[in-house]
Write a protein that holds these residues in place. Structure first.
Motif: not given
Length: 287
Positions: A163-182
């Motif tokens: 569960r912790v890994a799923q949450r952190m990978i979700g945040l990781w993806l969201h952060t990168y998407g925000h960083d590149i605007g996509l």
């Protein structure tokens, strides 16, 4: 595939991960904190990081984005995580690799322990000696940038990560998407997590091509090699691969695709991972 254990965010695991980050070196992330800076008060930092991961309170730092020129004139985006994020991502990547390695397809060679470029080329050579001389090489266009976040999350939801890994990978993806605007697409080149996640996305694809009677298939990251005993079977294999990749939002880079009949002495060659498969021999493509 084994389910990943939840102890990856323990202080012990994070300490091991920090040592690997320190050995790898590298620059500071966007927050300006270097590896040397992070080492100051290390024990307290890792304790706090472990608690934040377990309690879901860690705020990820934005990536430092760098751009490097490609041979074709385009630019490759490199995303450098902050050191603190490199530490937990390294710990998580190591844990996932241990859990997922037994289920990885035998035809996949990149980012895996005990496997190398030379191993992939040797496997291709053995296939050629067994009569699989109709060869096609394909490259997945913009592989890391084209991976869909929904596909990554769907795989994780099948129970392959805690569960912790799923949450952190979700945040990781969201952060990168925000960083590149996509939002919704792309994983960062430069993150310790990206290699294992890219392999995971293609594991079902790999397994669907492994063990076919009419052709042989190898993959090293975004480099795909198809080998058959006749041109017709090769065409079917590559066409099927294109169709299945499209279902994942991926496509071949047509400019890099190659097809050759290695049974013809002095005929065309296929370049795979820096080696030219040429008739009955293998040579460095630079030679």
């Amino acid at each position: 595939m084994n389910k990943q254990k939840p102890d990856w965010c323990s202080e012990a695991a994070l300490t091991t991960a920090y040592k690997k980050v320190r050995r790898n070196g590298g620059m500071a992330g966007r927050d300006g904190v270097s590896i040397q800076d992070f080492a100051s008060g290390l024990e307290a930092r890792l304790h706090r990081l472990s608690v934040q991961l377990r309690q879901g309170r860690l705020v990820l730092q934005p990536h430092l984005l760098l751009y490097k020129a490609k041979p074709d004139g385009r630019k490759r985006r490199i995303a450098i995580p902050a050191v603190v994020d490199r530490v937990w991502q390294t710990a998580l990547a190591e844990s996932l690799a241990q859990a997922w390695e037994p289920a990885m397809a035998g035809c996949s060679f990149a980012y895996r322990p005990g496997r190398s470029v030379e191993d992939a080329v040797l496997r291709a050579t053995l296939h050629r000696l067994r009569g699989f001389t109709s060869v096609g090489h394909a490259d997945i266009a913009d592989f890391f940038d084209s991976i869909r976040h929904a596909d990554v999350k769907a795989l994780l939801a099948r129970g392959f990560a805690c569960r912790v890994a799923q949450r952190m990978i979700g945040l990781w993806l969201h952060t990168y998407g925000h960083d590149i605007g996509l939002g919704g697409m792309g994983i960062p080149q430069g993150s310790p997590l990206s290699p294992i996640m890219s392999n995971h996305v293609l594991t079902d694809f790999d397994r669907s091509f492994e063990g076919q009677k009419k052709w042989r298939y190898l993959r090293y990251a975004d480099n795909l090699l198809f080998m058959a005993k006749d041109a017709g079977s090769l065409h079917i294999a590559m066409a099927q691969a294109e169709t299945e990749l499209r279902s994942l939002g991926l496509r071949f880079n047509r400019q890099k695709s190659q097809v050759a009949n290695l049974a013809i002495s002095g005929g065309a060659s296929v370049t795979f991972l820096g080696y030219a498969l040429d008739g009955d021999r293998v040579r460095s493509a630079a030679a």
